[in-house]
Design an enzyme around this catalytic site. Structure first.
Site, PDB file in Angstrom:
ATOM      1  N   ARG A 206     -37.484  13.263  25.623  1.00 32.97           N
ATOM      2  CA  ARG A 206     -37.391  12.939  27.037  1.00 32.97           C
ATOM      3  C   ARG A 206     -37.918  14.089  27.882  1.00 32.97           C
ATOM      4  NH1 ARG A 206     -32.949  14.812  29.720  1.00 32.97           N
ATOM      5  NH2 ARG A 206     -32.689  12.889  30.893  1.00 32.97           N
ATOM      6  N   LEU A 207     -38.237  13.744  29.109  1.00 34.06           N
ATOM      7  CA  LEU A 207     -38.511  14.723  30.152  1.00 34.06           C
ATOM      8  C   LEU A 207     -37.624  14.342  31.326  1.00 34.06           C
ATOM      9  CD1 LEU A 207     -42.380  15.351  30.482  1.00 34.06           C
ATOM     10  CD2 LEU A 207     -40.614  17.058  30.057  1.00 34.06           C
ATOM     11  N   ASP A 208     -37.000  15.322  31.951  1.00 33.84           N
ATOM     12  CA  ASP A 208     -36.095  15.031  33.054  1.00 33.84           C
ATOM     13  C   ASP A 208     -36.825  14.330  34.197  1.00 33.84           C
ATOM     14  OD1 ASP A 208     -33.823  16.192  31.860  1.00 33.84           O
ATOM     15  OD2 ASP A 208     -34.495  18.183  32.456  1.00 33.84           O
ATOM     16  N   TYR A 209     -36.064  13.617  35.001  1.00 37.18           N
ATOM     17  CA  TYR A 209     -36.561  12.895  36.177  1.00 37.18           C
ATOM     18  C   TYR A 209     -37.405  13.802  37.065  1.00 37.18           C
ATOM     19  CZ  TYR A 209     -36.100  10.149  40.547  1.00 37.18           C
ATOM     20  OH  TYR A 209     -36.328   9.435  41.697  1.00 37.18           O
TER      21      TYR A 209
ATOM     22  N   SER B 226     -38.965  16.571  36.154  1.00 40.01           N
ATOM     23  CA  SER B 226     -39.973  17.325  35.400  1.00 40.01           C
ATOM     24  C   SER B 226     -41.201  16.447  35.180  1.00 40.01           C
ATOM     25  CB  SER B 226     -39.409  17.784  34.057  1.00 40.01           C
ATOM     26  OG  SER B 226     -38.308  18.645  34.245  1.00 40.01           O
TER      27      SER B 226
END
Length: 200
Positions: free
Chosen positions: A41-44, A46
């Site tokens: 995942r990649l944060d919202y 990022s």
């Protein structure tokens, strides 16, 4: 049939295809088969490189911490980051993970001498004339929740912008935010596992 894509996840986009709270998701940008999902995942808040696939073997291989692989992040921070802070980050810092203190593993950190060429962000970071906003390059082999942000905050320089540029030899070069690139299995695995015995 296995599918493999790399994308540049834009800023303020949830790392999922299912709707949530009216926020933008990957489904607003990418049309892929229904069984294809992000690896990790990649944060919202990022941006950057994300792999999409329906290959569970690849998913397990990349997310298993036993097979530590390099992830390179370009991080714009708030304040005049010092070489002392860089040295502390390289040795490891204490961050909070699930309510417990965790000491990050040694990593590679350097200051960009010139800002990297990156796409404009919408909205842009807040600009304050009196306070510098330099860029750092962090190369990690682990990925705790919001680790990079917690690390830069731990040395006194909060993250303003965070881009994942690279996973092993796979980069976002030539891809803009919201763009997708399909790859064949052999090429993708050569970029990810060229230094391992993983069977491609």
């Amino acid at each position: 049939m296995h599918h493999y894509y790399i994308i540049y996840k834009p800023y303020m986009v949830l790392c999922q295809f299912s709707p949530q709270d009216g926020k933008q998701t990957l489904a607003d940008f990418f049309n892929v088969p229904k069984d294809v999902y992000p690896v990790g995942r990649l944060d919202y808040d990022s941006e950057g490189l994300l792999i999409l696939t329906n290959d569970k073997q690849l998913n397990n291989r990349l997310l298993n911490p036993l097979f530590a692989h390099e992830r390179e992040y370009w991080v714009q921070v708030d304040g005049n980051a010092t070489h002392e802070a860089v040295e502390i980050l390289q040795k490891g810092v204490a961050i909070n993970v699930d309510g417990k203190t965790y000491y990050t593993k040694p990593c590679t950190v350097s200051l960009f001498t010139e800002p990297p060429l990156v796409p404009e962000r919408n909205p842009p970071i807040r600009f304050r004339k009196e306070i510098p906003a330099p860029w750092l390059k962090l190369i990690l082999k682990e990925g705790k929740n919001r680790q990079v942000r917690k690390m830069t905050a731990a040395v006194g320089f909060p993250t303003l912008r965070l881009i994942r540029y690279r996973i092993e030899k796979l980069t976002i070069d030539g891809i803009k935010p919201g763009e997708i690139k399909e790859m064949d299995r052999v090429t993708l695995f050569e970029h990810l596992f060229s230094n391992s015995k993983f069977n491609i």
